[in-house]
Design a protein around this motif. Structure first.
Motif, PDB file in Angstrom:
ATOM      1  N   UNK A  80      23.495  -5.956 -16.856  1.00  0.00           N
ATOM      2  CA  UNK A  80      22.043  -6.004 -17.046  1.00  0.00           C
ATOM      3  C   UNK A  80      21.339  -6.718 -15.884  1.00  0.00           C
ATOM      4  N   UNK A  81      22.096  -7.063 -14.852  1.00  0.00           N
ATOM      5  CA  UNK A  81      21.536  -7.803 -13.717  1.00  0.00           C
ATOM      6  C   UNK A  81      21.643  -6.974 -12.437  1.00  0.00           C
ATOM      7  N   UNK A  82      20.661  -7.125 -11.544  1.00  0.00           N
ATOM      8  CA  UNK A  82      20.667  -6.390 -10.275  1.00  0.00           C
ATOM      9  C   UNK A  82      20.209  -7.308  -9.147  1.00  0.00           C
ATOM     10  N   UNK A  83      20.715  -7.035  -7.944  1.00  0.00           N
ATOM     11  CA  UNK A  83      20.419  -7.935  -6.823  1.00  0.00           C
ATOM     12  C   UNK A  83      19.349  -7.394  -5.874  1.00  0.00           C
ATOM     13  N   UNK A  84      18.626  -6.353  -6.258  1.00  0.00           N
ATOM     14  CA  UNK A  84      17.560  -5.826  -5.411  1.00  0.00           C
ATOM     15  C   UNK A  84      16.822  -4.709  -6.116  1.00  0.00           C
ATOM     16  N   UNK A  85      15.591  -4.455  -5.675  1.00  0.00           N
ATOM     17  CA  UNK A  85      14.764  -3.433  -6.320  1.00  0.00           C
ATOM     18  C   UNK A  85      15.362  -2.040  -6.166  1.00  0.00           C
ATOM     19  N   UNK A  86      15.900  -1.725  -4.989  1.00  0.00           N
ATOM     20  CA  UNK A  86      16.512  -0.407  -4.780  1.00  0.00           C
ATOM     21  C   UNK A  86      17.762  -0.239  -5.636  1.00  0.00           C
ATOM     22  N   UNK A  87      18.549  -1.318  -5.749  1.00  0.00           N
ATOM     23  CA  UNK A  87      19.743  -1.311  -6.592  1.00  0.00           C
ATOM     24  C   UNK A  87      19.359  -0.993  -8.042  1.00  0.00           C
TER      25      UNK A  87
END
Length: 290
Positions: free
Chosen positions: A67-74
């Motif tokens: 549920x976590x992401x390290x960037x908007x594109x990701x």
């Protein structure tokens, strides 16, 4: 109606994958605000650590990292693919089964990441740090669709149709190529874990075995722990005095229904989803809701 109430109403009326996408988006922006303004990682204990001892201290991270992401594109790439894949699969299969594939993909992707990070020397793979993202679950759904109905199609840019098997071949090939270059190797290992789960799930299901049933029962049991218990007493009717006749399911009806589903899925596999008639699409939609 206030803005908060309006948002709650809209969220309540989303399907389960719409809610998953919404949660991912909200969590991303909350985390972004804390990192930007307070220089604090609010969700650090929900990321999947590469060190096995750290993982033992936070085992829930095997699911929560998805549920976590390290960037908007990701985030955007994962959620866009999840949207399309969830639409394709939930129109044809039980919603709970699609959830099984997605979350088992996240779990197997995480396990693959942990295995490589702790068993393979750093000279071969650089899988240190933490793992975040829904990519492994999305990868599982992608390979499931590509393996179960390889000739089904998606229309891109309202211009041309592409078979899911070709999309899967390109994306898997790119992942393997990037991993061989040493780029984000831990992340791509997790993708491969998801791909493997999706492929195995599809091949087993084609043979009549749903390998996610045990996981589904476990999750149902876990969710039941949080359901409020009813204080209403059960009233037993005297069956001998009842004048109501209970209608039983005819086994032949169930068999005919399954045969029709198999015929339609076979048609999708050979000619793609767009080859279905309006009645066939409506039938699949109705079956998916049952």
């Amino acid at each position: 109606m206030s803005t908060i109430q309006d948002l709650k109403y809209k969220f309540k009326n989303l399907d389960v994958f719409g809610k998953i996408i919404a949660i991912n988006v909200v969590v991303f922006f909350i985390g972004l605000i804390f990192k930007s303004l307070l220089r604090f990682n609010l969700f650090s204990y929900f990321e999947l650590p590469s060190d096995i001892l750290d993982f033992i201290m936070q085992p829930w991270s095997l699911i929560t990292y998805g549920f976590l992401h390290n960037g908007l594109l990701h985030l955007a790439f994962n959620m866009l693919f999840l949207y399309y894949l969830s639409r394709v699969t939930t129109n044809l299969f039980r919603q709970k089964m699609v959830l099984n594939i997605y979350f088992l993909g996240i779990i197997f992707g995480g396990l693959a990441y942990l295995a490589v990070a702790n068993l393979v020397p750093l000279s071969f793979f650089n899988a240190s740090g933490v793992l975040v993202g829904a990519s492994a679950g999305v990868s599982a759904l992608l390979l499931f669709v590509a393996a179960y109905m390889p000739n089904s199609e998606i229309r891109l840019f309202n211009s041309f149709n592409v078979k899911w098997k070709h999309i899967a071949m390109v994306i898997v090939g790119l992942d393997v190529f990037r991993m061989s270059l040493g780029l984000n190797q831990g992340g791509y290992v997790a993708h491969l874990g998801g791909y493997l789960l999706g492929y195995v799930y599809a091949t087993k299901l084609l043979k009549g075995t749903d390998i996610g049933k045990g996981f589904e029962r476990t999750m149902d049991g876990f969710m039941n722990l949080f359901k409020p218990k009813s204080n209403l007493k059960t009233v037993h009717k005297n069956k001998s005095k009842s004048t109501t006749t209970k209608k039983t399911k005819n086994p032949s009806d169930t068999l005919d229904k399954q045969k029709k589903i198999d015929t339609i899925l076979d048609k999708i596999s050979k000619s793609g989803y767009e080859s279905l008639t309006a009645d066939e699409k409506a039938f699949l939609f109705k079956v998916g809701k049952d």
